[in-house]
Write a protein that holds these residues in place. Structure first.
Motif, mmCIF file in Angstrom:
data_model
loop_
_atom_site.group_PDB
_atom_site.id
_atom_site.type_symbol
_atom_site.label_atom_id
_atom_site.label_comp_id
_atom_site.label_asym_id
_atom_site.label_seq_id
_atom_site.Cartn_x
_atom_site.Cartn_y
_atom_site.Cartn_z
ATOM 1 N N VAL A 261 38.768 42.920 42.465
ATOM 2 C CA VAL A 261 37.416 42.436 42.189
ATOM 3 C C VAL A 261 36.704 43.414 41.257
ATOM 4 O O VAL A 261 36.074 43.006 40.269
ATOM 5 N N LEU B 250 37.145 35.180 40.350
ATOM 6 C CA LEU B 250 36.094 35.376 41.349
ATOM 7 C C LEU B 250 36.241 34.389 42.501
ATOM 8 O O LEU B 250 36.190 34.776 43.671
ATOM 9 N N LEU B 251 36.433 33.119 42.186
ATOM 10 C CA LEU B 251 36.606 32.119 43.246
ATOM 11 C C LEU B 251 37.832 32.417 44.101
ATOM 12 O O LEU B 251 37.791 32.303 45.330
ATOM 13 N N GLN B 252 38.912 32.813 43.455
ATOM 14 C CA GLN B 252 40.140 33.117 44.185
ATOM 15 C C GLN B 252 39.941 34.321 45.089
ATOM 16 O O GLN B 252 40.408 34.343 46.219
ATOM 17 N N MET B 253 39.231 35.322 44.614
ATOM 18 C CA MET B 253 38.994 36.524 45.417
ATOM 19 C C MET B 253 38.119 36.219 46.630
ATOM 20 O O MET B 253 38.320 36.772 47.705
ATOM 21 N N ILE B 254 37.150 35.330 46.468
ATOM 22 C CA ILE B 254 36.338 34.910 47.620
ATOM 23 C C ILE B 254 37.251 34.296 48.668
ATOM 24 O O ILE B 254 37.148 34.590 49.856
ATOM 25 N N GLY B 255 38.180 33.456 48.213
ATOM 26 C CA GLY B 255 39.131 32.827 49.132
ATOM 27 C C GLY B 255 40.028 33.827 49.839
ATOM 28 O O GLY B 255 40.384 33.635 51.011
ATOM 29 N N THR B 256 40.378 34.916 49.167
ATOM 30 C CA THR B 256 41.282 35.881 49.795
ATOM 31 C C THR B 256 40.601 36.692 50.887
ATOM 32 O O THR B 256 41.279 37.259 51.745
ATOM 33 N N ILE B 257 39.280 36.750 50.868
ATOM 34 C CA ILE B 257 38.547 37.509 51.890
ATOM 35 C C ILE B 257 38.377 36.690 53.177
ATOM 36 O O ILE B 257 38.241 37.246 54.261
ATOM 37 N N LEU B 258 38.430 35.386 53.067
ATOM 38 C CA LEU B 258 38.148 34.515 54.211
ATOM 39 C C LEU B 258 39.045 34.718 55.433
ATOM 40 O O LEU B 258 38.576 34.558 56.563
#
Length: 172
Positions: free
Chosen positions: A138, A99-107
């Protein structure tokens, strides 16, 4: 036996097999994707996402963490997610890291929109497509997260309805 009954039996067998095996297939295949993409980041020039990922982390850290440091950390992070998913061990922790990594990929959509879209917001570049496809990752993580307490896919609606009725009776 009529053909329609034979087809019904085959359909039920296939559906049961899918219910019994699809979560494992989803978990392992998602793990392979994370392991593979993470492993590539250990080798400069092999990951098409490494430059954008490195610059994103640099912006997130206000310039404190340069790509030379962040890429091996990201590679390790993604590889650990992959190993966790493949093995099925530490699923809560693994899914939290995912989840944390996916948030980073959207940035990068917000940090570098000119690199993510040819025409904002409807024509993504190859990098933008790479980011947008993460919605599927996700969603897969959410499905797996719904099973960490032993949840399963139920092949028949009647079984699901029985479980819901039983659960309703057990609620205070």
């Amino acid at each position: 036996m009529p053909l329609s009954r034979k087809l019904e039996r085959i359909d039920r067998r296939i559906t049961r097999w899918l219910a019994d095996n699809s979560l494992t297939i989803l978990r392992v295949s998602l793990g392979i994707v994370f392991f593979w993409f993470g492993f590539l980041k250990f080798f400069p020039g092999l990951s098409p996402a490494q430059d954008l990922a490195g610059r994103t982390i640099e912006v997130l850290s206000f310039g404190w963490v340069e790509p030379a440091l962040s890429l091996p950390i990201l590679a390790t992070w993604e590889t650990l997610i992959g190993l966790g998913l493949i093995s099925g061990l530490f699923m809560r922790g693994t899914l939290f890291l995912l989840l944390l990594q996916m948030i980073g990929t959207i940035l990068p959509i917000f940090f570098f929109p000119q690199e993510v879209f040819v025409r904002f917001p409807y024509a993504p570049t190859l990098e933008g497509q790479y980011i947008i496809k993460n919605l599927v990752l996700v969603a897969a993580g959410l499905v797996l997260g719904a099973t960490v307490r032993g949840g399963k896919i139920v092949p028949e609606a009647s079984v699901a309805e029985q479980a819901e009725r039983l659960e309703a009776k057990l609620r205070p």
